[in-house]
Design a protein around this motif. Structure first.
Motif, PDB file in Angstrom:
ATOM      1  N   ASP A   1       0.850  -1.189   0.000  1.00 30.23           N
ATOM      2  CA  ASP A   1       0.000   0.000   0.000  1.00 30.23           C
ATOM      3  C   ASP A   1       0.889   1.244   0.000  1.00 30.23           C
ATOM      4  OD1 ASP A   1      -1.806   2.010   0.351  1.00 30.23           O
ATOM      5  OD2 ASP A   1      -2.848   1.106   2.052  1.00 30.23           O
ATOM      6  N   TRP A   2       1.013   1.873  -1.165  1.00 33.00           N
ATOM      7  CA  TRP A   2       1.913   3.014  -1.317  1.00 33.00           C
ATOM      8  C   TRP A   2       1.317   4.306  -0.767  1.00 33.00           C
ATOM      9  CZ3 TRP A   2       6.846   2.205  -2.518  1.00 33.00           C
ATOM     10  CH2 TRP A   2       7.181   0.993  -3.136  1.00 33.00           C
ATOM     11  N   THR A   3       0.107   4.242  -0.207  1.00 37.07           N
ATOM     12  CA  THR A   3      -0.464   5.440   0.396  1.00 37.07           C
ATOM     13  C   THR A   3      -0.010   5.618   1.845  1.00 37.07           C
ATOM     14  OG1 THR A   3      -2.471   4.300   1.164  1.00 37.07           O
ATOM     15  CG2 THR A   3      -2.521   5.258  -1.064  1.00 37.07           C
ATOM     16  N   LYS A   4       0.635   4.618   2.409  1.00 37.35           N
ATOM     17  CA  LYS A   4       1.093   4.672   3.802  1.00 37.35           C
ATOM     18  C   LYS A   4       2.572   5.061   3.854  1.00 37.35           C
ATOM     19  CE  LYS A   4      -2.231   1.154   5.312  1.00 37.35           C
ATOM     20  NZ  LYS A   4      -3.080   2.165   5.981  1.00 37.35           N
ATOM     21  N   PRO A   5       3.058   5.562   5.010  1.00 34.75           N
ATOM     22  CA  PRO A   5       4.480   5.915   5.125  1.00 34.75           C
ATOM     23  C   PRO A   5       5.373   4.743   4.716  1.00 34.75           C
ATOM     24  CG  PRO A   5       3.270   6.725   7.027  1.00 34.75           C
ATOM     25  CD  PRO A   5       2.304   5.876   6.245  1.00 34.75           C
ATOM     26  N   LEU A   6       6.465   5.044   4.026  1.00 37.98           N
ATOM     27  CA  LEU A   6       7.335   4.003   3.503  1.00 37.98           C
ATOM     28  C   LEU A   6       8.301   3.495   4.559  1.00 37.98           C
ATOM     29  CD1 LEU A   6       8.336   5.549   0.028  1.00 37.98           C
ATOM     30  CD2 LEU A   6       6.284   4.225   0.634  1.00 37.98           C
ATOM     31  N   ASP A   7       8.539   2.185   4.547  1.00 36.97           N
ATOM     32  CA  ASP A   7       9.594   1.634   5.385  1.00 36.97           C
ATOM     33  C   ASP A   7      10.894   1.595   4.575  1.00 36.97           C
ATOM     34  OD1 ASP A   7       9.486  -0.610   3.692  1.00 36.97           O
ATOM     35  OD2 ASP A   7       8.245  -1.766   5.082  1.00 36.97           O
ATOM     36  N   TYR A   8      11.953   1.107   5.191  1.00 36.26           N
ATOM     37  CA  TYR A   8      13.270   1.121   4.557  1.00 36.26           C
ATOM     38  C   TYR A   8      13.274   0.351   3.234  1.00 36.26           C
ATOM     39  CZ  TYR A   8      18.229   0.147   3.803  1.00 36.26           C
ATOM     40  OH  TYR A   8      19.475   0.025   3.255  1.00 36.26           O
ATOM     41  N   THR A   9      12.631  -0.815   3.229  1.00 38.08           N
ATOM     42  CA  THR A   9      12.616  -1.646   2.026  1.00 38.08           C
ATOM     43  C   THR A   9      11.903  -0.956   0.879  1.00 38.08           C
ATOM     44  OG1 THR A   9      12.627  -3.648   3.397  1.00 38.08           O
ATOM     45  CG2 THR A   9      11.978  -3.909   1.100  1.00 38.08           C
ATOM     46  N   GLN A  10      10.799  -0.293   1.178  1.00 34.84           N
ATOM     47  CA  GLN A  10      10.054   0.425   0.140  1.00 34.84           C
ATOM     48  C   GLN A  10      10.859   1.601  -0.409  1.00 34.84           C
ATOM     49  OE1 GLN A  10       6.561   0.981   2.707  1.00 34.84           O
ATOM     50  NE2 GLN A  10       5.310   0.130   1.049  1.00 34.84           N
ATOM     51  N   VAL A  11      11.553   2.305   0.467  1.00 34.79           N
ATOM     52  CA  VAL A  11      12.399   3.420   0.018  1.00 34.79           C
ATOM     53  C   VAL A  11      13.473   2.917  -0.927  1.00 34.79           C
ATOM     54  CG1 VAL A  11      14.120   5.120   0.749  1.00 34.79           C
ATOM     55  CG2 VAL A  11      11.954   4.919   2.001  1.00 34.79           C
ATOM     56  N   GLN A  12      14.130   1.814  -0.557  1.00 29.43           N
ATOM     57  CA  GLN A  12      15.183   1.252  -1.412  1.00 29.43           C
ATOM     58  C   GLN A  12      14.619   0.808  -2.759  1.00 29.43           C
ATOM     59  OE1 GLN A  12      18.654   1.054  -0.388  1.00 29.43           O
ATOM     60  NE2 GLN A  12      17.677   2.527   0.965  1.00 29.43           N
ATOM     61  N   TYR A  13      13.471   0.204  -2.738  1.00 32.78           N
ATOM     62  CA  TYR A  13      12.812  -0.266  -3.957  1.00 32.78           C
ATOM     63  C   TYR A  13      12.494   0.911  -4.882  1.00 32.78           C
ATOM     64  CZ  TYR A  13       8.962  -2.289  -6.773  1.00 32.78           C
ATOM     65  OH  TYR A  13       8.144  -2.696  -7.805  1.00 32.78           O
ATOM     66  N   ALA A  14      11.832   1.921  -4.327  1.00 28.39           N
ATOM     67  CA  ALA A  14      11.397   3.058  -5.134  1.00 28.39           C
ATOM     68  C   ALA A  14      12.582   3.862  -5.652  1.00 28.39           C
ATOM     69  CB  ALA A  14      10.467   3.952  -4.304  1.00 28.39           C
ATOM     70  N   ALA A  15      13.591   4.055  -4.803  1.00 33.25           N
ATOM     71  CA  ALA A  15      14.767   4.821  -5.207  1.00 33.25           C
ATOM     72  C   ALA A  15      15.561   4.095  -6.282  1.00 33.25           C
ATOM     73  CB  ALA A  15      15.643   5.099  -3.987  1.00 33.25           C
ATOM     74  N   SER A  16      15.699   2.795  -6.149  1.00 31.27           N
ATOM     75  CA  SER A  16      16.470   2.016  -7.125  1.00 31.27           C
ATOM     76  C   SER A  16      15.802   2.012  -8.491  1.00 31.27           C
ATOM     77  CB  SER A  16      16.664   0.581  -6.623  1.00 31.27           C
ATOM     78  OG  SER A  16      17.545   0.551  -5.514  1.00 31.27           O
ATOM     79  N   ASP A  17      14.486   1.951  -8.526  1.00 33.60           N
ATOM     80  CA  ASP A  17      13.776   1.974  -9.811  1.00 33.60           C
ATOM     81  C   ASP A  17      14.080   3.255 -10.586  1.00 33.60           C
ATOM     82  OD1 ASP A  17      12.693  -0.500  -9.411  1.00 33.60           O
ATOM     83  OD2 ASP A  17      10.608   0.155  -9.461  1.00 33.60           O
ATOM     84  N   ALA A  18      14.010   4.393  -9.915  1.00 38.73           N
ATOM     85  CA  ALA A  18      14.251   5.665 -10.596  1.00 38.73           C
ATOM     86  C   ALA A  18      15.704   5.793 -11.037  1.00 38.73           C
ATOM     87  CB  ALA A  18      13.864   6.822  -9.678  1.00 38.73           C
ATOM     88  N   TYR A  19      16.628   5.412 -10.169  1.00 39.50           N
ATOM     89  CA  TYR A  19      18.047   5.550 -10.505  1.00 39.50           C
ATOM     90  C   TYR A  19      18.467   4.547 -11.575  1.00 39.50           C
ATOM     91  CZ  TYR A  19      22.862   6.996  -9.774  1.00 39.50           C
ATOM     92  OH  TYR A  19      24.127   7.515  -9.957  1.00 39.50           O
ATOM     93  N   ALA A  20      17.846   3.383 -11.592  1.00 40.83           N
ATOM     94  CA  ALA A  20      18.151   2.383 -12.623  1.00 40.83           C
ATOM     95  C   ALA A  20      17.855   2.933 -14.009  1.00 40.83           C
ATOM     96  CB  ALA A  20      17.343   1.110 -12.372  1.00 40.83           C
ATOM     97  N   CYS A  21      16.823   3.764 -14.121  1.00 42.32           N
ATOM     98  CA  CYS A  21      16.469   4.336 -15.427  1.00 42.32           C
ATOM     99  C   CYS A  21      17.589   5.221 -15.960  1.00 42.32           C
ATOM    100  CB  CYS A  21      15.169   5.128 -15.310  1.00 42.32           C
ATOM    101  SG  CYS A  21      13.714   4.108 -14.955  1.00 42.32           S
ATOM    102  N   ILE A  22      18.228   5.994 -15.065  1.00 42.06           N
ATOM    103  CA  ILE A  22      19.358   6.833 -15.459  1.00 42.06           C
ATOM    104  C   ILE A  22      20.517   5.967 -15.954  1.00 42.06           C
ATOM    105  CG2 ILE A  22      21.208   8.258 -14.490  1.00 42.06           C
ATOM    106  CD1 ILE A  22      18.905   9.956 -14.985  1.00 42.06           C
ATOM    107  N   CYS A  23      20.851   4.943 -15.174  1.00 42.24           N
ATOM    108  CA  CYS A  23      21.988   4.084 -15.512  1.00 42.24           C
ATOM    109  C   CYS A  23      21.737   3.296 -16.797  1.00 42.24           C
ATOM    110  CB  CYS A  23      22.285   3.136 -14.356  1.00 42.24           C
ATOM    111  SG  CYS A  23      22.787   3.986 -12.843  1.00 42.24           S
TER     112      CYS A  23
END
Length: 296
Positions: free
Chosen positions: A198-220
């Protein structure tokens, strides 16, 4: 979180961090900025923080782009369920705009002006997978008309099949995880529990890593695939922006085909607008594929 100035984009790829222990999954934190520092993450849970973070990307010419939303969200579920999180990245920082946590429910309460300006700017290319569907969702619910949408799947197929299996070069999407594993060397962590959370709730560490990696992977991915495209002989033209709905061309001499189609599309759109101005309310926008239901 450091507050150093945003670097100008360069043609050099990010520097890979060295580590004696080989990781099992691909992640942004295996890379460093062009200056050798850590990739910063701005996790924005209110409009004010989001505006400050978005302004840091104003000089970027290339952005990784992705969004998340609540599983099974319906059109009537509201903005925060349909566009819960927007992720952007450049070479030195990643921003997670957790719109679902912002106060208020109106568009003006949820969209940082600097983010809207950035996404609607033709000077900044946004790269992602299934980016046209994501941008359609953002336009429908947040009234942001994203320009410069670049579909990584088009470049992936051009590089992989353009010289050997040209019939395989089409506009169908290839999932991000497959592209990352093939061209960046490690699989993305794609736990179904996180992906369908449920992405409407505050993110935990795993969700932050998941979401951040997806965006940065696009750059790479863009930098890796673009280097491979330029190494081909002959060098094929770069695929057009996804919102133009143009074919992926294999040869440099075929650029004239793109130019002709762009000119034709411009004329048809102008004619449609003239009909609307004349009172023809039933005219449908030309090539408006964004009216199709987004795949979720």
């Amino acid at each position: 979180m450091s507050s150093h100035e945003l670097l100008d984009d360069t043609d050099e790829p990010p520097i890979v961090a060295t580590d004696d222990t080989k990781p099992q999954f691909w992640s942004y934190n295996q890379y460093k900025t062009p200056e050798g520092g850590k990739i910063g993450i701005h996790y924005c849970k209110n409009l004010e923080h989001a505006e400050r973070a978005a302004a840091l990307f104003s000089g970027s010419k290339l952005l990784g782009f992705d969004i998340e939303w609540k599983p099974q969200a319906q059109t009537t579920s509201g903005i925060k369920s349909n566009v819960s999180l927007i992720q952007i990245a450049n070479e030195e920082r990643i921003a997670l705009f957790h719109i679902a946590l912002f106060k208020g429910n109106e568009i003006q309460d949820l969209v940082p002006p600097s983010l809207k300006k950035l996404l609607e700017s033709t000077d900044t290319v946004k790269v992602g997978v299934s980016i046209k569907a994501d941008c359609s969702r953002v336009r429908r619910h947040l009234d942001i008309d994203t320009k410069g949408q670049f579909e990584l799947s088009h470049l992936y197929k051009l590089v992989k099949y353009g010289s050997t299996q040209p019939k395989m070069v089409d506009r169908r999407a290839v999932n991000l995880a497959q592209q990352v594993e093939e061209f960046l060397g490690l699989p993305l962590r794609k736990d179904s529990d996180v992906r369908k959370s449920d992405w409407t709730k505050p993110l935990d560490y795993t969700q932050v890593q998941y979401a951040a990696s997806d965006a940065y992977a696009c750059i790479c991915l863009h930098r890796t695939l673009e280097a491979k495209r330029k190494a081909l002989n002959p060098v094929p033209p770069l695929p057009a922006f996804a919102e133009l709905n143009l074919p992926i061309l294999l040869a440099e001499e075929d650029k004239v085909e793109i130019e002709d189609k762009v000119a034709e599309l411009s004329v048809r759109m102008k004619e449609s607008l003239e009909l609307v101005d004349a009172g023809e309310e039933d005219v449908v926008e030309v090539n408006d594929e964004n009216k199709k239901l987004d795949p979720t």
